[in-house]
Structures are given as C-alpha cells and as structure tokens.
Design a protein around this motif. Structure first.
Motif, PDB file in Angstrom:
ATOM      1  N   GLN A  38       0.833  -1.202   0.000  1.00  0.00           N
ATOM      2  CA  GLN A  38       0.000   0.000   0.000  1.00  0.00           C
ATOM      3  C   GLN A  38       0.867   1.251   0.000  1.00  0.00           C
ATOM      4  OE1 GLN A  38      -2.591   0.447   3.395  1.00  0.00           O
ATOM      5  NE2 GLN A  38      -0.994  -0.134   4.834  1.00  0.00           N
ATOM      6  N   ASP A  63      -4.577   1.597  -0.676  1.00  0.00           N
ATOM      7  CA  ASP A  63      -4.885   1.663   0.750  1.00  0.00           C
ATOM      8  C   ASP A  63      -5.549   0.355   1.174  1.00  0.00           C
ATOM      9  OD1 ASP A  63      -5.377   2.709   3.326  1.00  0.00           O
ATOM     10  OD2 ASP A  63      -7.348   3.449   2.699  1.00  0.00           O
ATOM     11  N   ARG A  65      -7.667  -2.013   3.215  1.00  0.00           N
ATOM     12  CA  ARG A  65      -8.826  -1.810   4.081  1.00  0.00           C
ATOM     13  C   ARG A  65      -8.959  -2.968   5.076  1.00  0.00           C
ATOM     14  NH1 ARG A  65     -12.680  -0.439  -1.075  1.00  0.00           N
ATOM     15  NH2 ARG A  65     -11.918   1.667  -1.471  1.00  0.00           N
ATOM     16  N   ASP A  66      -9.728  -2.733   6.114  1.00  0.00           N
ATOM     17  CA  ASP A  66      -9.928  -3.743   7.159  1.00  0.00           C
ATOM     18  C   ASP A  66     -10.523  -5.046   6.621  1.00  0.00           C
ATOM     19  OD1 ASP A  66      -8.900  -2.036   9.063  1.00  0.00           O
ATOM     20  OD2 ASP A  66     -10.864  -1.313   9.720  1.00  0.00           O
ATOM     21  N   ASP A  67     -11.308  -4.977   5.561  1.00  0.00           N
ATOM     22  CA  ASP A  67     -11.937  -6.183   5.010  1.00  0.00           C
ATOM     23  C   ASP A  67     -11.036  -6.942   4.042  1.00  0.00           C
ATOM     24  OD1 ASP A  67     -11.966  -4.565   2.771  1.00  0.00           O
ATOM     25  OD2 ASP A  67     -14.145  -4.618   2.500  1.00  0.00           O
ATOM     26  N   GLY A  71      -8.214  -0.220  -1.535  1.00  0.00           N
ATOM     27  CA  GLY A  71      -8.723   0.971  -2.191  1.00  0.00           C
ATOM     28  C   GLY A  71      -7.695   1.453  -3.196  1.00  0.00           C
ATOM     29  N   THR A  89     -11.445  -0.424  -6.508  1.00  0.00           N
ATOM     30  CA  THR A  89     -11.164  -1.422  -5.483  1.00  0.00           C
ATOM     31  C   THR A  89     -10.458  -2.614  -6.123  1.00  0.00           C
ATOM     32  OG1 THR A  89     -13.184  -0.771  -4.323  1.00  0.00           O
ATOM     33  CG2 THR A  89     -12.222  -2.887  -3.714  1.00  0.00           C
TER      34      THR A  89
END
Length: 186
Positions: A38, A63, A65-67, A71, A89
């Motif tokens: 990232q 970026d 992401r938590d899931d 991004g 995404t």
C-alpha cells in the motif's frame, strides 16, 4: 439497445480472441504483502492503452482496508498539467493469494456491467524492499513499471525493463513518464 451492443462488441471480440490463443500466462511473484504494498507508486513506464492515452505522468495510491480489499486511487496528469482521477477497489482473484488481483473502478461502465468491467492486475516482479514493481495483465496487453519515486537510476530502469521483457512483454513499445522538469507548473 442496438447502440449498446455495437459499443460492447469490440470488448467481447477481444475477450474471445484472447481466450483461445493458448499462450502461457506470465509468471507472477509468489506473494505480495498488501500492507507493505500500500501507499504511492509512480508509473515509470507503460504499454500504450486507450484509457491512459493522454497521461504524461501517472501514479497509483493503494490503501489496504480492514476487510482485505485494497482501495485504489489512480491519478493521471496530462501534458498540459491537468489531473484526472479514478477510484476503485482491488480484490484477490483467489482467496488467500495476493499476486493476482481483480481491479474495478467506480464509473458508469462498472455500474452497468459489473462482472465485465474488472481488470486483471498481476504482480510480475517486486523487489525485496517494495520500492519497484512490474505489473501486467495475463494477456500481455497491459504493463506498468512502477517505483516509489518518480525517477530511478539507469541500472534500476534497465533491470525493470529486462524483467518485463523476460516475462514476455513487448518492451519496445513502452511509453515513459515525462520528467517533472518538462511539465508545466501546477
């Protein structure tokens, strides 16, 4: 409806043409640590493609992401100095494997045809420090040579081109980033 079919016909034909060629897909890295991947990557070079036809400089911001999705914010600067952005995404093509990703962007086309509009993002090379990378598509149509900095030494550049060529990409068609010194002031 007929207009939409005419508009989409080239995409369908291209998919059919690529699906039966029998060519061997390029080798990817074993694993990508998405947390380390990232951040900002600068495009040093790319193969010609329609959607980047006016880009003199491009960069990608990833970026995690938590899931587990990534991004994506791609930025393109034209030779005149204006910026355009596209958000999207990225998700692994195979659960638990991070070398091959699907990328989809938030635009009218992906809303209209969500399953068709995603692109393949294969990490072909990544140095140990996560400072340079070579990314492409398995059909050899798309290729990006990336770095954490907008410029690299000639030896690093030559190595990245050699890697891309060794994976089967036509590096004679590469379009190189316009240096900052040749761009208009922002």
């Amino acid at each position: 409806m007929r207009f939409l079919l005419v508009l989409l016909a080239p995409l369908v034909l291209a998919a059919c043409a690529n699906s039966g060629t029998g060519s061997v897909p390029p080798k990817t890295v074993d694993k990508v640590n998405l947390e380390r991947y990232q951040g900002t990557w600068y495009e040093l070079a790319r193969l010609p493609m329609f959607f980047q036809r006016n880009c003199a400089q491009s960069e990608a911001h990833y970026d995690l992401r938590d899931d587990g999705t990534v991004g994506v914010l791609n930025r393109c600067r034209s030779a005149e100095g204006g910026w355009q952005e596209a958000q999207g995404t990225a998700v692994p093509q195979v659960q638990g494997k991070t070398d091959k990703l699907w990328v989809s962007f938030d635009n009218w086309f992906s809303t209209l045809l969500p399953g068709v509009s995603k692109g393949e993002y294969w990490v072909l090379y990544l140095d140990d420090d996560y400072t340079t990378a070579v990314v492409g598509s398995p059909d050899y149509e798309y290729l990006w040579i990336l770095s954490r900095t907008p410029e690299v030494t000639e030896s690093v550049r030559d190595n990245l081109v050699d890697v891309a060529h060794g994976r089967g990409y036509d590096t004679s068609k590469l379009i190189w980033r316009t240096p900052d010194s040749k761009m208009p002031a922002e």
